[in-house]
Design an enzyme around this catalytic site. Structure first.
Site, short mmCIF file in Angstrom:
data_model
loop_
_atom_site.label_atom_id
_atom_site.label_comp_id
_atom_site.label_asym_id
_atom_site.label_seq_id
_atom_site.Cartn_x
_atom_site.Cartn_y
_atom_site.Cartn_z
N ASN A 106 0.69 -1.12 -0.05
CA ASN A 106 -0.11 -0.09 0.00
C ASN A 106 0.79 1.27 -0.06
OD1 ASN A 106 -2.12 -1.90 0.16
ND2 ASN A 106 -2.41 -1.31 2.49
N ASP A 108 -0.60 4.24 0.87
CA ASP A 108 -1.01 5.20 2.01
C ASP A 108 -0.24 5.13 3.29
OD1 ASP A 108 -2.07 3.14 4.00
OD2 ASP A 108 -3.30 2.59 2.65
N HIS A 123 5.94 -0.60 -2.49
CA HIS A 123 5.58 0.10 -3.95
C HIS A 123 5.70 1.57 -3.81
CE1 HIS A 123 3.12 -3.52 -5.37
NE2 HIS A 123 4.24 -3.76 -5.53
N GLU A 219 -11.97 -12.28 -0.18
CA GLU A 219 -12.38 -13.47 -1.36
C GLU A 219 -11.06 -14.41 -1.09
OE1 GLU A 219 -15.09 -13.46 -2.75
OE2 GLU A 219 -15.64 -11.60 -2.19
P1 OAD Z 1 -5.92 -5.82 -4.82
O1 OAD Z 1 -7.10 -4.70 -5.13
O2 OAD Z 1 -5.57 -6.37 -6.02
O3 OAD Z 1 -6.73 -6.67 -4.00
C1 OAD Z 1 -7.15 -6.48 -2.80
C2 OAD Z 1 -7.80 -7.70 -2.11
O4 OAD Z 1 -8.30 -7.37 -0.98
C3 OAD Z 1 -8.98 -8.40 -2.90
O5 OAD Z 1 -8.47 -9.70 -3.08
C4 OAD Z 1 -10.16 -8.21 -1.96
O6 OAD Z 1 -10.98 -9.45 -2.03
C5 OAD Z 1 -9.66 -8.08 -0.62
N1 OAD Z 1 -10.10 -7.24 0.31
C6 OAD Z 1 -11.01 -6.13 0.04
N2 OAD Z 1 -11.75 -5.70 1.06
C7 OAD Z 1 -11.05 -6.29 2.34
C8 OAD Z 1 -11.19 -6.36 3.60
N3 OAD Z 1 -11.95 -5.39 4.19
N4 OAD Z 1 -10.52 -7.14 4.31
C9 OAD Z 1 -9.64 -8.22 3.84
N5 OAD Z 1 -9.42 -8.40 2.38
C10 OAD Z 1 -10.32 -7.36 1.57
O7 OAD Z 1 -4.80 -5.04 -4.22
P2 OAD Z 1 -3.45 -5.47 -3.90
O8 OAD Z 1 -3.18 -6.98 -3.78
O9 OAD Z 1 -2.82 -4.77 -2.87
O10 OAD Z 1 0.64 -1.51 -6.99
O11 OAD Z 1 -2.56 -4.84 -5.29
C11 OAD Z 1 -1.31 -5.19 -5.40
C12 OAD Z 1 -0.81 -3.98 -6.09
O12 OAD Z 1 -1.42 -3.94 -7.64
C13 OAD Z 1 -1.26 -2.52 -5.66
O13 OAD Z 1 0.05 -2.42 -4.70
C14 OAD Z 1 -0.67 -1.68 -6.80
C15 OAD Z 1 -1.70 -2.12 -7.66
O14 OAD Z 1 -1.50 -1.95 -9.09
C16 OAD Z 1 1.22 -0.44 -7.41
O15 OAD Z 1 0.62 0.60 -7.46
C17 OAD Z 1 2.60 -0.59 -8.05
#
Ligand code: OAD
Length: 249
Positions: A106, A108, A123, A219
Site C-alpha cells: 500500500n 497510503d 511500492h 475473497e
Molecule cells: P487488490 O485490489 O488487487 O486486492 C485487494 C484484495 O483485498 C482483494 O483480493 C479483496 O478481496 C481483498 N479485500 C477487500 N476488502 C477487504 C477487507 N476489508 N479485508 C480483507 N481483504 C479485503 O490489491 P493488492 O493485492 O494490494 O501496485 O494489489 C497489489 C498491487 O497492485 C498494488 O500495490 C498496486 C496495484 O497495481 C502499484 O500501485 C505498484
C-alpha cells in the site's frame, strides 16, 4: 465466515510466540475499511482509470498532467482517512514480538499512523515525492504541495514525480524483504489479491524456507491453495481477534 484450507497443520494457540520471526504482507484490503478503494474492483479500473494510464512510466511520459492530478487526489485523500482496527492490531502484534517485519504494497500511510515501525513500503509512498533529475525524495504534504500544479525540486529544480513504484519499475528494498522471508517462522498475507509480482511470490519464498503460512482476505486470493491456513473475512474484523489470540494464549 471463517474457514481453513490445507489444514495439515492448523494453527494452534501457540503458533506465534514472542520469539517467532514473523513477516506480514499487506495489500489494499487492509485499508478498504478506512475508505480507500482496492485496485481490482469488479470494473477492472482504478478510480475510473486504466492501470496503464496512471501506474506506468509510459503513462507518466504520455500524459504527466493526468498522472500528477491522479496522485494529487490520492494524496489529498490521505488527509481524510484514518487507520482502522486491522492496522492497529498489527501495531499491537509488533509490540509483542522481538522479530517482526511488516511489508506493505500500500502507498497510503495508515500503517505508520497506526504506529507500525519496522515497515517497508515496497511500492512507494503517496506522502513522498521524488525529483526526476537528482532523485531527492521528500515528504511533502503541506497544503501548497497538494495542488494540481506540478512541483519542482528545491535542490536542482527538476520536476517532481510521485514516489510510487509503477509497473515495470523495481519494488523497493527487495534484498531486505527476501532475507526476512527466507528466515521467518510465520508468514501472513492480508488483503492482497495475489495478482501482482513479486509480492505474490513472497508466500512461496517463505514456504520454501519452511515458514508456516496464513492468508487473510475477503475473497480467496489467486494463490489461496498454497497457504497452510486461509481465513476469509474482513481484515479489520479478523485481525483484532487473531492478534489477541496470538498474544495472550
Ligand atoms: P487488490 O485490489 O488487487 O486486492 C485487494 C484484495 O483485498 C482483494 O483480493 C479483496 O478481496 C481483498 N479485500 C477487500 N476488502 C477487504 C477487507 N476489508 N479485508 C480483507 N481483504 C479485503 O490489491 P493488492 O493485492 O494490494 O501496485 O494489489 C497489489 C498491487 O497492485 C498494488 O500495490 C498496486 C496495484 O497495481 C502499484 O500501485 C505498484
Amino acid at each position: 465466515m471463517v474457514f481453513h484450507l490445507n489444514t495439515k497443520n492448523q494453527t494452534d494457540d501457540s503458533m506465534i510466540t514472542k520469539q517467532s520471526r514473523v513477516v506480514i504482507l499487506t495489500g489494499a484490503g487492509i485499508s478498504a475499511e478506512s475508505g480507500i478503494r482496492t485496485f481490482r474492483d469488479s470494473d477492472g479500473l482504478w478510480e475510473n482509470h486504466r492501470i496503464e494510464e496512471v501506474a506506468t512510466p509510459e503513462g507518466w511520459r504520455a500524459n504527466p498532467e493526468l498522472v500528477w492530478n491522479f496522485y494529487q487526489q490520492r494524496r489529498r485523500q490521505l488527509l481524510n482517512v484514518e487507520p482502522n482496527q486491522g492496522h492497529l492490531a498489527l501495531e499491537e502484534l509488533e509490540n509483542h514480538l522481538e522479530n517482526f517485519l511488516l511489508v506493505t504494497q500500500n502507498v497510503d500511510d495508515l500503517h505508520e499512523r497506526a504506529g507500525s515501525k519496522n515497515l517497508i513500503h515496497m511500492h512507494g509512498e503517496l506522502a513522498k515525492l521524488r525529483c526526476e533529475d537528482c532523485q531527492l525524495v521528500e515528504t511533502l504534504m503541506e497544503d501548497q504541495h497538494l495542488l494540481d500544479a506540478f512541483l519542482y525540486c528545491r535542490q536542482c529544480d527538476g520536476r517532481l514525480r510521485p514516489h510510487i513504484v509503477w509497473f515495470n519499475e523495481m519494488p523497493m528494498q527487495m534484498p531486505e524483504i527476501e532475507k526476512a522471508l527466507s528466515e521467518c517462522d510465520v508468514f501472513v498475507a492480508i488483503g492482497t489479491s495475489g495478482h501482482v509480482y513479486p509480492a505474490a511470490n513472497f508466500l512461496h519464498i517463505a514456504r520454501n524456507h519452511g515458514a508456516y503460512t496464513i492468508g487473510i482476505n475477503l475473497e480467496p486470493p489467486e494463490n489461496v491453495h498454497f497457504f497452510d491456513e486461509f481465513i476469509q473475512g474482513k481484515a479489520a474484523e479478523i485481525l483484532p481477534y487473531l492478534v489477541q489470540k496470538w498474544i495472550h494464549d
